[in-house]
Every structure is written in C-alpha cells, then in structure tokens.
Design a protein around this motif. Structure first.
Motif, PDB file in Angstrom:
ATOM      1  N   CYS A   1       4.880  14.922   6.450  1.00 20.53           N
ATOM      2  CA  CYS A   1       3.957  13.908   7.375  1.00 20.53           C
ATOM      3  C   CYS A   1       3.070  13.539   6.430  1.00 20.53           C
ATOM      4  N   SER A   2       2.939  12.319   6.353  1.00 22.56           N
ATOM      5  CA  SER A   2       1.748  11.626   5.454  1.00 22.56           C
ATOM      6  C   SER A   2       0.254  12.223   5.857  1.00 22.56           C
ATOM      7  N   LEU A   3       0.170  13.001   6.890  1.00 24.53           N
ATOM      8  CA  LEU A   3      -1.246  13.576   7.386  1.00 24.53           C
ATOM      9  C   LEU A   3      -1.315  14.656   6.262  1.00 24.53           C
TER      10      LEU A   3
ATOM     11  N   SER B   1       6.592  -0.133   0.344  1.00 25.37           N
ATOM     12  CA  SER B   1       5.811   0.188   1.313  1.00 25.37           C
ATOM     13  C   SER B   1       4.678   1.294   0.890  1.00 25.37           C
ATOM     14  N   ASP B   2       3.737   1.625   2.054  1.00 23.51           N
ATOM     15  CA  ASP B   2       2.849   2.927   1.645  1.00 23.51           C
ATOM     16  C   ASP B   2       2.293   2.668   0.340  1.00 23.51           C
ATOM     17  N   ILE B   3       1.815   1.556   0.041  1.00 22.77           N
ATOM     18  CA  ILE B   3       0.882   1.399  -1.173  1.00 22.77           C
ATOM     19  C   ILE B   3      -0.386   2.391  -1.406  1.00 22.77           C
TER      20      ILE B   3
ATOM     21  N   GLY C   1       4.115  -1.845   5.881  1.00 21.34           N
ATOM     22  CA  GLY C   1       3.157  -1.081   6.388  1.00 21.34           C
ATOM     23  C   GLY C   1       2.377  -0.206   5.353  1.00 21.34           C
ATOM     24  N   ASP C   2       1.127   0.348   5.529  1.00 25.99           N
ATOM     25  CA  ASP C   2       0.620   1.225   4.997  1.00 25.99           C
ATOM     26  C   ASP C   2      -0.251   0.735   3.571  1.00 25.99           C
ATOM     27  N   ILE C   3      -1.081  -0.381   3.612  1.00 28.87           N
ATOM     28  CA  ILE C   3      -1.825  -0.695   2.386  1.00 28.87           C
ATOM     29  C   ILE C   3      -3.078   0.070   2.547  1.00 28.87           C
TER      30      ILE C   3
ATOM     31  N   GLY D   1       1.079  -0.694   9.262  1.00 25.77           N
ATOM     32  CA  GLY D   1       1.713   0.659   9.670  1.00 25.77           C
ATOM     33  C   GLY D   1       0.652   1.269  10.422  1.00 25.77           C
ATOM     34  N   ASN D   2       0.897   2.643  10.493  1.00 29.71           N
ATOM     35  CA  ASN D   2       0.134   3.333  11.054  1.00 29.71           C
ATOM     36  C   ASN D   2      -1.237   3.594  10.907  1.00 29.71           C
ATOM     37  N   HIS D   3      -1.484   3.678   9.498  1.00 27.55           N
ATOM     38  CA  HIS D   3      -2.680   3.520   8.694  1.00 27.55           C
ATOM     39  C   HIS D   3      -3.723   2.375   8.887  1.00 27.55           C
ATOM     40  N   GLU D   4      -2.779   0.980   9.040  1.00 25.11           N
ATOM     41  CA  GLU D   4      -3.716  -0.082   9.357  1.00 25.11           C
ATOM     42  C   GLU D   4      -4.267  -0.229  10.795  1.00 25.11           C
TER      43      GLU D   4
ATOM     44  N   VAL E   1      10.294  -2.258   9.997  1.00 25.70           N
ATOM     45  CA  VAL E   1       9.395  -1.647  10.662  1.00 25.70           C
ATOM     46  C   VAL E   1       8.903  -0.320  10.000  1.00 25.70           C
ATOM     47  N   HIS E   2       7.507  -0.070  10.176  1.00 26.73           N
ATOM     48  CA  HIS E   2       6.849   1.017   9.380  1.00 26.73           C
ATOM     49  C   HIS E   2       7.630   2.390   9.580  1.00 26.73           C
ATOM     50  N   GLY E   3       7.669   2.693  10.979  1.00 24.08           N
ATOM     51  CA  GLY E   3       8.270   4.201  11.089  1.00 24.08           C
ATOM     52  C   GLY E   3       9.580   4.324  11.616  1.00 24.08           C
TER      53      GLY E   3
ATOM     54  N   GLY F   1       9.365   2.543   6.250  1.00 25.24           N
ATOM     55  CA  GLY F   1       8.554   3.191   5.374  1.00 25.24           C
ATOM     56  C   GLY F   1       8.037   4.571   5.854  1.00 25.24           C
ATOM     57  N   HIS F   2       6.882   4.966   5.484  1.00 26.34           N
ATOM     58  CA  HIS F   2       6.378   5.798   6.519  1.00 26.34           C
ATOM     59  C   HIS F   2       6.751   7.541   6.031  1.00 26.34           C
ATOM     60  N   CYS F   3       8.000   7.556   5.626  1.00 21.94           N
ATOM     61  CA  CYS F   3       8.218   9.163   5.367  1.00 21.94           C
ATOM     62  C   CYS F   3       8.362   9.024   3.814  1.00 21.94           C
TER      63      CYS F   3
HETATM   64 ZN    ZN Z   1       2.961   5.762   7.571  1.00 19.36          ZN
END
Ligand code: ZN
Length: 350
Positions: free
Chosen positions: A20-22, A91-93, A127-129, A162-165, A220-222, A300-302
């Motif tokens: 989890c990115s968290l 992704s996920d920069i 996603g997730d810049i 992404g979720n972070h945006e 798509v991000h997730g 991305g995301h994972c």
């Molecule tokens: Zn993410």
C-alpha cells in the motif's frame, strides 16, 4: 470454474512487493528550512492578468506576466484513441523529478533539453505526480510544456489523475512533502488553494481524465474492479467527467452518499489493488476486459521494482517505484510489441 492464475516470476514479484502506498506515511520530516525553499511558479489568474509567484530562497517573489503568455482556458481532450503506433507509460512519479526526467530522456521521450522527442507517440502518465517528493511543481510544468509540444507533432501526453491528485484536490494533505507544507505556510493558503480554479495549473488539472483508452488498451491508475462494474455501466467519458467534477468537494461531503465509495473507495478506479493482491481468476480478468471493451489494462499505484506483466500479458503494472528516487522504468508499446524501457534506455521485450 476455479482455474488458478498461473503466476509467472514477474507476477509473484509484483504480488510480493505490492505494498500500500500509504505504508510510506512515516517518511521523515527532513530539515527543509524556509530559507532554503525554492518553488514555483504558481500562476494566479485575476480578471485578465496573470500573476506569477515564485518562492526564491524562502521569499515569495511576485511578477505580472505578459497577458496571453500562458493559456488560461483548457478543454478536455478525447478519452479514446485508435491507430496509435507508439505508446509509452509510467506512473507514480511522486515528486522525483530528476529520476523521471532521466527515464524519459534515456528512452527518447524527451531530449536533453527536456523537449518532446517522441514524435507522434502518446505518453501516458498513469497518475500520482503529487505528494511524497519535493519536486512536484517542476514535474507538473514539464508535463504542461511537453503536452503542447507533443500535440504540435501529432503526439499526445495524457496526465491521468491518480489517488494522490484526488487526495490533494479533495483537501487531504497528509502526504505532502514538508517543503510544500512550508510553501503553503508562506502563501498563507492551504496547499490545494495553489491549484484552485484561479490558477493556471489548477484549471489545467481540472480538465484531466482518470482513464484513457488507446487502441485496445485501457490506462487507469488503480484498475477496474469487478465490484466497480457491478455498480457502474462502463462509459469512459461519463466516468471521467463524473470524477473530474468531484474536484473541489471535500471527502466528508462526498461521503454523505455512496458516491465516494463508488469512485474513490478501495474498489474504485484510482485505489483498486486487486490485480496485484487478490490473485484473480483468469476468467475474472477476461470478464473485466470484455465489459470494458479492451484487451489489456495498464495500471500504476502498486509499487513493484520494474514494469511487470500479469495474467498472460493482459495486465501491465507500471509503478516501478520511481517514488523511492533510485530506479524506475517505462512501458513502451511499439505497434503490438511490449517492452520494458529501463532507466538507462535499454528495451527488454515481454
Ligand atoms: Zn496511487
């Protein structure tokens, strides 16, 4: 029918490393002092003027830009493209500007001066810049610039949210690098206000999609989960518009109905991790792909250590842990051939 998915080495690796990115919330607060901060520009739109604000050595410097020097009205691009010969995706920069530039340069997406070099190809940033790292602004402006340059060459840049945006734009600021906490203190504004509708980047971001389909591939991000498809007829344009229109609402407001859980919950398109974590049946993947009218999905995301393919090359994961700042890759698709593009620009076929 319970045919187990055959896991290849990459899949196993992906499954083991998908965290989890968290999990990185404990990123240490470094010794960024206000004096050392350089950031910007943030360009505010007041009536017809453009007011540029840069943070230079911890002080906000304001200047008035020449009228018309930046666009202030943006339109959303189409969400569906066909007959595209060259596609690249990463992704996920997460603010790792230098590493992302190195990967893009070595894989000939941009040149040494950070100008578009990919001709009529399409670059997808899945996603997730935002969040975690300290060069988010720099990367946003790079994307802004090459997007325009790409169009002039018949190519495209797709910056997918992404979720972070969405977290930042929904005022969830838990993952900001301490530098941006300091920057928003200097501006006496909450960070998301630096991307409000009265800013150039804020207006630009508000036209971005959550997913695009290029040829037969959905990006798509997730990911698209079976649960999401039960709740939602799959229509890319409608989903993109609905999610985009949520920007500016708070989580609390969206949670008063099932809106938030449908679009931004753990089974929603920007948070889903099922391809990596749920060991899905091959038939489940086939069902998802049928319903979304695609042959492959790129997510991305994972975080994994390299670009991976799973489920018989029907799902690709492109979060190659750029966020850690050491290494990363890009997915390259040329005609129908798929390659990992390494940090130093080697192409490794799938
Ligand atoms: Zn993410």
């Amino acid at each position: 029918m319970n045919t187990p998915v055959i896991l290849n080495r990459s899949t196993l690796f992906a499954a083991l490393l998908c965290f989890c990115s968290l999990a990185l919330i404990g990123q240490d607060v470094d010794s960024t002092t206000t004096q050392a901060i350089n950031d910007g520009p943030y360009v505010f739109i007041r009536n017809d003027s453009l007011i540029q604000k840069d943070v230079i050595d911890g002080v906000i410097q304001t200047s008035i830009m020449r009228p018309g020097s930046l666009e202030t009205n943006f339109l959303s691009a189409p969400s569906i493209y066909t007959e595209i010969d060259k596609v690249a995706a990463l992704s996920d920069i997460h603010g790792q500007f230098e590493l992302a530039v190195e990967i893009l340069t070595n894989n000939k997406i941009i040149d040494r001066q950070q100008n578009w070099k990919f001709g009529n190809g399409h670059l997808v940033i899945v996603g997730d810049i935002f969040d975690r790292g300290e060069k988010v602004t720099e990367f946003l402006w790079l994307v802004y610039k090459i997007e325009k340059q790409a169009r002039a060459k018949g190519g495209r840049v797709h910056f997918l949210l992404g979720n972070h945006e969405y977290m930042v734009l929904h005022k969830d600021l838990r993952y900001l690098h301490p530098k941006y906490v300091a920057v928003s203190d200097l501006f006496k504004m909450s960070y998301e206000q630096l991307f409000s509708e009265n800013t150039v980047l804020g207006r630009w971001i508000r036209t971005k999609h959550t997913m695009v389909r290029i040829n037969n591939i959905l990006f798509v991000h997730g990911g698209i989960s079976p649960e999401f498809l039960l709740k939602h007829e799959f229509d890319i344009e409608t989903i993109n518009r609905t999610m985009r229109e949520s920007i500016g609402r708070t989580k609390e407001d969206m949670k008063t109905t099932d809106f938030y859980s449908t679009y931004f919950g753990s089974q929603g398109p920007v948070w889903y991790r099922g391809y990596f974590n749920d060991d899905l049946q091959s038939e489940t993947i086939s069902d998802i792909l049928d319903q979304i009218n695609s042959e492959k999905i790129v997510v991305g995301h994972c975080s994994v250590k390299e670009v991976v393919s799973m489920y018989d090359q029907r799902i690709f994961g492109v979060d190659s842990s750029i966020k850690l700042g050491h290494y990363g890759e890009i997915l390259l698709i040329v005609k129908n051939a798929y390659y990992r593009g390494t940090k130093d620009g080697k192409r490794i076929p799938f």
